[in-house]
Design a protein around this motif. Structure first.
Motif, short mmCIF file in Angstrom:
data_model
loop_
_atom_site.label_atom_id
_atom_site.label_comp_id
_atom_site.label_asym_id
_atom_site.label_seq_id
_atom_site.Cartn_x
_atom_site.Cartn_y
_atom_site.Cartn_z
N TYR A 3 7.47 7.57 -15.66
CA TYR A 3 6.37 7.19 -14.79
C TYR A 3 5.47 8.39 -14.64
N GLU A 4 4.22 8.10 -14.38
CA GLU A 4 3.32 9.25 -14.23
C GLU A 4 3.42 9.80 -12.81
N LEU A 5 3.39 11.11 -12.72
CA LEU A 5 3.48 11.77 -11.42
C LEU A 5 2.16 11.62 -10.69
N LYS A 6 2.21 11.03 -9.51
CA LYS A 6 0.96 10.84 -8.76
C LYS A 6 0.81 11.97 -7.75
N ASP A 7 -0.42 12.33 -7.47
CA ASP A 7 -0.62 13.37 -6.46
C ASP A 7 -0.52 12.75 -5.06
N GLU A 236 10.21 0.94 -11.54
CA GLU A 236 10.63 2.31 -11.86
C GLU A 236 9.53 3.33 -11.61
N CYS A 237 8.76 3.08 -10.57
CA CYS A 237 7.72 4.04 -10.20
C CYS A 237 8.31 5.20 -9.43
N ASN A 238 9.51 5.00 -8.89
CA ASN A 238 10.19 6.03 -8.12
C ASN A 238 9.47 6.42 -6.83
N TYR A 266 15.96 5.84 8.46
CA TYR A 266 15.34 4.53 8.63
C TYR A 266 13.88 4.61 9.05
N CYS A 267 13.18 5.54 8.43
CA CYS A 267 11.75 5.63 8.72
C CYS A 267 11.00 4.52 8.00
N GLY A 268 11.60 3.98 6.96
CA GLY A 268 11.00 2.83 6.28
C GLY A 268 9.92 3.17 5.27
N ARG A 269 9.78 4.47 4.97
CA ARG A 269 8.74 4.84 4.00
C ARG A 269 9.05 4.29 2.61
N CYS A 270 10.33 4.23 2.26
CA CYS A 270 10.69 3.69 0.94
C CYS A 270 10.32 2.22 0.84
N ALA A 271 10.63 1.49 1.93
CA ALA A 271 10.33 0.06 1.92
C ALA A 271 8.84 -0.17 1.83
N GLU A 272 8.08 0.65 2.59
CA GLU A 272 6.63 0.50 2.56
C GLU A 272 6.03 0.92 1.23
N GLY A 273 6.69 1.89 0.60
CA GLY A 273 6.13 2.44 -0.62
C GLY A 273 6.41 1.61 -1.85
N CYS A 274 7.47 0.80 -1.79
CA CYS A 274 7.88 0.06 -2.98
C CYS A 274 6.71 -0.71 -3.58
N GLU A 275 6.49 -0.46 -4.86
CA GLU A 275 5.36 -1.05 -5.57
C GLU A 275 5.35 -2.57 -5.47
N THR A 276 6.52 -3.14 -5.41
CA THR A 276 6.56 -4.60 -5.34
C THR A 276 6.36 -5.07 -3.91
N LYS A 277 5.58 -4.29 -3.16
CA LYS A 277 5.17 -4.65 -1.80
C LYS A 277 6.34 -4.93 -0.88
N GLY A 278 7.24 -3.97 -0.82
CA GLY A 278 8.32 -4.07 0.15
C GLY A 278 9.34 -5.13 -0.15
#
Ligand code: SF4
Ligand code: SF4
Ligand code: SF4
Ligand code: SF4
Lengths: 286, 256
Positions: A3-7, A236-238, A266-278
């Motif tokens: 995946y490409e590294l995003k800033d 697989e955007c990580n 449980y801050c939920g950043r992973c869930a919010e960040g998931c490319e497939t919209k949570g």
């Protein structure tokens, strides 16, 4: 797959979701500020929540004590009292449900650290120290407390004690009430030190060192709240891994039903960040 | 840029709360501080040390107290909420006691024995008990400064004392109403606050310190009572009254 590294800007914009009102990051800040405001009301002589996050009195009736502070006091005094047990039971109850959510949803340092983190290019941060070290430190602190006969961490080092001691000192100074200036200086100093430490070693305090967080981390193993994976195709955007500042490895467990990591707050950043919209990662109480 | 709203919103919210607190606090201040101007006199009994720190009521013995207290600040803020503000947090000079509660300024903020703090301490470092059983310290009257021991009449301390007649003995005579505080004193410090002498004529010391200074103090008390009129005259007019005049009588402090 690569995946490409995003800033950072791109990472942040990935967080944009349409239903922003119910975003977890808003909700958890709301919870944190509510708790803080209830504590601040004590300086206006409102009997809502008196004390600090190490120990408090809710509604002039319910005594509460932080779990690690409880163990330290117990280790130092070597004396068991029912009062203190009764004070720790509601806290244990809360975090049997919510696990280490204390760190992400209540602890004021998380908010302060987030501000400091804002000055840092997060994608360049390298993580080394293992979170397991923290359990050794916590055990060591209990031994030190036992030897000194003073709850060592809670009295001297604790971010929670010092945070509230600093506020109390400031208010008492402003109101011309009895107080010791050195308390204000010491407690303020500890908080400033932690913020500087945060800038140099991002989230090392939370991830590795803090014994309060480590204690609540143990609750993660049994708590109702956990990370749950839902079926779907992972892009697989990580993003989940990279948004998680606690360095929880989320993506690599995607084939499992859920994840109970001692460092998840449980801050939920992973869930919010998931490319497939949570859809793939969620916080779940079930 | 939606994601930026979050942080900015909350910063704004905290700014508003902060400025509200800043603007509000002067009004809040007006409510208190009847004795805001602090006295500059040397206190009573300069030769007797307090001997440690005076704990809030119900405190366990020092060692056990330190082991239990987690410096949570419940007692400090309970006292604040009760509007007594007696409890301060001990400073760094005394490293072992750092962060633990003590009664710092009995002249202006004594403990009113409301017994709320021991009731609410989450660690039992302060234990709930009847106020008659409290042993915070022991109040000593400076016989050289007290109006009642130097030809005047003053009942302020005994009237202020929540234990009243249990604690105050009077040796009425030519040289005044001569109050004496017996060992039932719980050490709350209310008498210290209401003594009209500038800087107070009463000092509260720890129980442990009292054990040390007890003999000379009681001897002095007995010596004064047994003294001839002539000797007493010399002490009262020669030594005491000049000091007392210098410190003055603050009638507004007198307990009514
Ligand atoms: S309430 Fe108890 S534990 Fe908390 S600071 Fe006071 S004495 Fe210590
Ligand atoms: S008994 Fe009441 S007045 Fe005395 S220290 Fe405790 S809260 Fe303050
Ligand atoms: S003599 Fe003074 S310190 Fe002792 S109980 Fe009475 S008011 Fe309190
Ligand atoms: S209030 Fe002060 S001056 Fe008056 S009797 Fe008591 S100690 Fe003496």
């Amino acid at each position: 797959m690569s995946y490409e590294l995003k800033d950072k800007e791109t990472l942040n914009s990935e967080l944009r979701t349409p239903n922003s009102l119910l975003k977890l990051s808003n909700l958890r800040r709301f919870v944190m500020f509510s708790v803080l405001i209830f504590f601040l009301l004590q300086f206006f002589r409102v009997k809502a929540l008196v004390g600090g996050l190490s120990g408090s009195l809710a509604r002039w009736f319910v005594k509460l004590i932080d779990v690690f502070a409880y163990f330290e006091s117990l280790a130092a005094s070597k004396d068991f009292t029912t009062t203190t047990l009764i004070a720790v039971v509601p806290i244990i109850g809360i975090y049997l449900i919510f696990g280490r959510a204390f760190c992400g949803w209540v602890c004021p340092m998380d908010f302060l650290f987030e501000i400091v983190d804002g000055f840092k290019n997060w994608s360049k941060v390298k993580v080394k120290a293992s979170p397991k070290i923290g359990y050794g430190i916590a055990a060591g602190l209990l031994v030190v407390s036992g030897l000194l006969g003073i709850p060592f961490f809670t009295n001297y080092i604790s971010h929670l004690t010092n945070f509230f001691r600093f506020i109390t000192g400031g208010v008492f100074l402003a109101l011309n009430l009895p107080f010791e200036p050195s308390v204000l200086v010491y407690s303020g100093g500890v908080i400033v030190f932690l913020l500087v430490f945060e800038y140099i070693f991002p989230r090392t305090w939370c991830r590795v060192l803090c014994p309060v967080g480590k204690t609540y981390g143990l609750f993660n193993k049994v708590s109702l709240l956990k990370l749950k994976y839902y079926p779907g195709e992972c892009g697989e955007c990580n993003l989940c891994d990279r948004l998680c500042y606690m360095n929880v490895k989320i993506a690599r467990h995607i084939d499992q039903p859920g994840l109970r990591d001692i460092n998840c707050i449980y801050c939920g950043r992973c869930a919010e960040g998931c490319e497939t919209k949570g859809k793939l990662v969620k916080l779940s109480l079930k | 840029m939606q994601n930026h709203f979050t942080r900015r919103d909350f910063l704004k919210a905290s700014l508003i709360t902060g400025s509200a607190a800043v603007i509000g606090s002067p009004f809040y201040l007006l409510e208190r501080n009847a004795y805001a101007a602090k006295e500059e006199f040397e206190g009573p009994l300069p030769n007797i040390e307090v001997g440690g720190i005076i704990r809030p009521p119900g405190a366990l013995p020092e060692k056990e107290f330190r082991a239990k207290c987690i410096s949570c600040g419940v007692c400090v803020n309970v006292c604040h909420t009760m509007k007594y503000d007696a409890i301060a947090v001990a400073g760094i000079k005394d490293i072992r006691n750092f962060g633990t509660p003590y009664i710092k300024d009995m002249r202006d903020f004594p403990c009113e024995l409301c017994m709320e703090c021991p009731k609410h301490c989450p660690t039992d470092a302060l234990k709930n008990l009847k106020k008659e059983k409290v042993t915070m310290g022991m109040a000593l009257i400076d016989f050289g400064l007290c109006f009642g021991w130097n030809g005047d009449v003053c009942l302020s301390c005994s009237k202020a004392c929540p234990m009243g007649a249990n604690i105050f003995d009077f040796y009425n005579g030519e040289w005044g109403n001569q109050p004496y505080i017996n060992e039932n004193c719980v050490g709350c410090g209310l008498c210290v606050k209401y003594c009209p002498l500038g800087g107070s004529a009463i000092k509260v010391i720890t129980e442990r310190q009292y054990e040390k200074v007890k003999t000379p103090y009681v001897d002095e008390f007995k010596r004064l009572l047994a003294m001839s009129n002539e000797e007493r005259y010399n002490i009262v007019y020669g030594q005491n009254l000049p000091q007392i005049m210098a410190k003055g009588r603050l009638v507004e402090r007198e307990y009514r």
